[in-house]
Enzyme design. Structure first.
Site, PDB file in Angstrom:
ATOM      1  N   GLU A  41       0.821  -1.206   0.000  1.00 12.09           N
ATOM      2  CA  GLU A  41       0.000   0.000   0.000  1.00 12.09           C
ATOM      3  C   GLU A  41       0.860   1.263   0.000  1.00 12.09           C
ATOM      4  O   GLU A  41       0.534   2.239  -0.661  1.00 12.09           O
ATOM      5  CB  GLU A  41      -0.954   0.011   1.194  1.00 12.09           C
ATOM      6  CG  GLU A  41      -2.034  -1.074   1.144  1.00 12.09           C
ATOM      7  CD  GLU A  41      -2.912  -0.989  -0.081  1.00 12.09           C
ATOM      8  OE1 GLU A  41      -2.892   0.047  -0.785  1.00 12.09           O
ATOM      9  OE2 GLU A  41      -3.624  -1.971  -0.358  1.00 12.09           O
ATOM     10  N   TYR A 122      -5.920   6.852   3.697  1.00 15.99           N
ATOM     11  CA  TYR A 122      -6.102   5.750   2.753  1.00 15.99           C
ATOM     12  C   TYR A 122      -5.419   4.472   3.248  1.00 15.99           C
ATOM     13  O   TYR A 122      -6.039   3.402   3.330  1.00 15.99           O
ATOM     14  CB  TYR A 122      -5.574   6.099   1.354  1.00 15.99           C
ATOM     15  CG  TYR A 122      -5.403   4.832   0.550  1.00 15.99           C
ATOM     16  CD1 TYR A 122      -6.519   4.176   0.042  1.00 15.99           C
ATOM     17  CD2 TYR A 122      -4.150   4.223   0.403  1.00 15.99           C
ATOM     18  CE1 TYR A 122      -6.394   2.956  -0.616  1.00 15.99           C
ATOM     19  CE2 TYR A 122      -4.023   3.015  -0.242  1.00 15.99           C
ATOM     20  CZ  TYR A 122      -5.144   2.391  -0.756  1.00 15.99           C
ATOM     21  OH  TYR A 122      -5.021   1.190  -1.384  1.00 15.99           O
ATOM     22  N   ASP A 140      -9.453   5.751  -2.318  1.00 13.09           N
ATOM     23  CA  ASP A 140      -8.280   6.143  -3.108  1.00 13.09           C
ATOM     24  C   ASP A 140      -8.776   6.843  -4.369  1.00 13.09           C
ATOM     25  O   ASP A 140      -9.968   7.105  -4.524  1.00 13.09           O
ATOM     26  CB  ASP A 140      -7.424   4.916  -3.443  1.00 13.09           C
ATOM     27  CG  ASP A 140      -8.036   4.112  -4.561  1.00 13.09           C
ATOM     28  OD1 ASP A 140      -9.280   4.033  -4.622  1.00 13.09           O
ATOM     29  OD2 ASP A 140      -7.292   3.573  -5.394  1.00 13.09           O
ATOM     30  N   CYS A 192     -13.855   1.322 -14.965  1.00 17.74           N
ATOM     31  CA  CYS A 192     -14.259   2.717 -14.746  1.00 17.74           C
ATOM     32  C   CYS A 192     -13.011   3.595 -14.784  1.00 17.74           C
ATOM     33  O   CYS A 192     -12.675   4.306 -13.845  1.00 17.74           O
ATOM     34  CB  CYS A 192     -14.972   2.839 -13.403  1.00 17.74           C
ATOM     35  SG  CYS A 192     -15.874   4.395 -13.185  1.00 17.74           S
ATOM     36  N   CYS A 199     -18.193   1.265 -19.925  1.00 19.76           N
ATOM     37  CA  CYS A 199     -19.488   1.164 -19.240  1.00 19.76           C
ATOM     38  C   CYS A 199     -20.284  -0.060 -19.696  1.00 19.76           C
ATOM     39  O   CYS A 199     -21.083  -0.616 -18.934  1.00 19.76           O
ATOM     40  CB  CYS A 199     -20.297   2.431 -19.464  1.00 19.76           C
ATOM     41  SG  CYS A 199     -19.483   3.925 -18.831  1.00 19.76           S
ATOM     42  N   CYS A 202     -19.625  -2.924 -17.383  1.00 20.49           N
ATOM     43  CA  CYS A 202     -19.469  -2.584 -15.962  1.00 20.49           C
ATOM     44  C   CYS A 202     -20.554  -3.248 -15.112  1.00 20.49           C
ATOM     45  O   CYS A 202     -21.741  -3.143 -15.428  1.00 20.49           O
ATOM     46  CB  CYS A 202     -19.531  -1.070 -15.776  1.00 20.49           C
ATOM     47  SG  CYS A 202     -19.320  -0.567 -14.042  1.00 20.49           S
ATOM     48  N   CYS A 208     -25.498   3.292 -12.143  1.00 18.42           N
ATOM     49  CA  CYS A 208     -24.595   4.450 -12.310  1.00 18.42           C
ATOM     50  C   CYS A 208     -25.347   5.678 -12.836  1.00 18.42           C
ATOM     51  O   CYS A 208     -25.810   5.706 -13.978  1.00 18.42           O
ATOM     52  CB  CYS A 208     -23.445   4.092 -13.251  1.00 18.42           C
ATOM     53  SG  CYS A 208     -22.238   5.436 -13.402  1.00 18.42           S
TER      54      CYS A 208
END
Length: 380
Positions: A41, A122, A140, A192, A199, A202, A208
């Site tokens: 991370e 985060y 994030d 995305c 899309c 997705c 959305c």
DNA sequence: AAATCGTGGCA
DNA sequence: TTGCCAAGATT
């Protein structure tokens, strides 16, 4: 507010999760190692997966535990981080490893993790959720983008962050919070995407809002970036007759703090000049070392000199030829070396040019002298 | 709170 | 070539 089927996304993740070196595959009973989760991370802060992979493999091979990393000398860790950027991360990484080793392990809560050096909102949430199963809201850049689109948030960043955090927290499940966070991040990085999102495939296509309104390409709204200023400076690449290179460890209050670099001028106060680290026959090379940082561009004039065995530099220390690796340098300093290597003065072995050509030249003659070198230099 | 702090890939 | 930007933290 649209329906946002968290369980559908976890199902999607079970089928489409990216396989990454630091990740435990969904459905496996293995528990991720907090050390590896934390290390990955930190490396991934503002850094692409592709760039991180090799560094992660090398770090974990060399330092398999947080205790091993805590025991490592600063210089070795900084050298291993060289090229990955944002070097405060490496300094904080070591400080954090030593704190964690001293207290006998990582804190197991988001709040406890947040107190560690280099661990912000985060990273604390990500480690808490992924390594310890805490229902922490992980936000994030990917998740910001996904949420800004799913909920069609028109407020520009960074003002939108409060709402994005609320939305994310409301969606985060108590079961599998770590997989959920990684699912949204995978969604953001593979479907995305910032430009031309896919899309059509997705899993969140239906709920959305931005897609329904056809504004997905305009979310999130970001402020325009400022133009980056241009700065200049000089760098001295000195090489002793035995091949040793004159380098210094940069102070932590400077750019590239803690990293190895060539002695030279500051870049931040309009200073282009600095005295040589040791008296000698310094020759200006024609090609400049150019490098783009996040908030300014840099052009470094490069001077080289061959130094006697008894040289006693006021700045820096000699690094033996067998101990020197260009890969230990940050990228800007590698660029300087690339330019320096165009000079025969710096080549391995004996100087291949007559001694007269290495004499210190009056300023008025430097132009013509370096003009002769230019033909062998890199383009630009 | 806005500025600072790297780098490489890609359109 | 230029601009954009990636699993942010710190002050």
């Amino acid at each position: 507010m649209p329906e946002t089927p968290t369980t559908d996304l976890l199902d999607w993740y079970d089928r489409h999760a990216r396989r990454l070196p630091w990740r435990v595959p969904p459905g496996s009973d293995a528990t991720p190692d907090p050390y590896r989760v934390w290390l990955s991370e930190v490396m991934l802060q503002q850094t692409t997966v592709a760039a991180v992979k090799g560094y992660y493999e090398r770090f974990t091979a060399r330092w398999p535990t947080v205790e091993a990393l805590a025991a490592a000398p600063d210089a070795e860790v900084m050298a291993e981080w060289a090229g990955l950027g944002y070097y405060a991360r490496a300094r904080n990484l070591l400080a954090c490893a030593r704190t964690v080793a001293a207290r006998g392990g990582f804190p197991r809560t988001e709040a406890g993790l947040l107190a560690l050096p280099g661990v912000g909102p985060y990273t604390a949430a990500a480690v808490a959720a992924i390594a310890f199963g805490e229902r922490a809201a992980v936000v994030d850049g990917n998740i910001e983008r996904v949420m800004a689109r799913v909920f069609d948030i028109a407020t520009p960043l960074p003002a939108a962050r409060a709402e994005i955090r609320e939305r994310t927290d409301a969606l985060t499940p108590a079961d599998r919070p770590g997989d959920y966070a990684q699912a949204v991040m995978d969604l953001g990085s593979t479907i995305c995407t910032p430009r031309s999102p896919a899309c059509g495939i997705c899993p969140w296509r239906e709920p959305c809002l931005a897609r329904a309104r056809g504004v997905q390409a305009e979310r999130p709204v970001k402020p325009p970036r400022k133009a980056v200023p241009q700065r200049r400076g000089v760098a001295y690449v000195g090489r002793r007759e035995d091949g040793a290179w004159l380098l210094e460890t940069r102070g932590e209050d400077r750019m590239l703090g803690g990293m190895l670099g060539w002695p030279g001028s500051a870049w931040d106060r309009g200073e282009e000049e600095a005295p040589p680290p040791v008296p000698g026959d310094w020759v200006v090379l024609n090609g400049e070392a150019r490098h783009g940082f996040s908030h300014f561009g840099l052009a470094l004039r490069v001077l080289v000199a061959r130094l006697p065995l008894d040289a006693e530099p006021a700045r820096g220390t000699f690094v033996a030829v067998e101990a020197f690796r260009a890969g230990d340098l940050p990228t800007a300093m590698r660029r300087v070396l690339d330019v320096a290597r165009t000079s025969p003065l710096i080549a391995d072995g004996e100087p291949s040019v007559p001694a007269q050509e290495t004499e210190m030249l009056p300023p008025a003659l430097i132009e013509s002298h370096t003009g002769a070198i230019r033909k062998k230099g890199p383009a630009g």
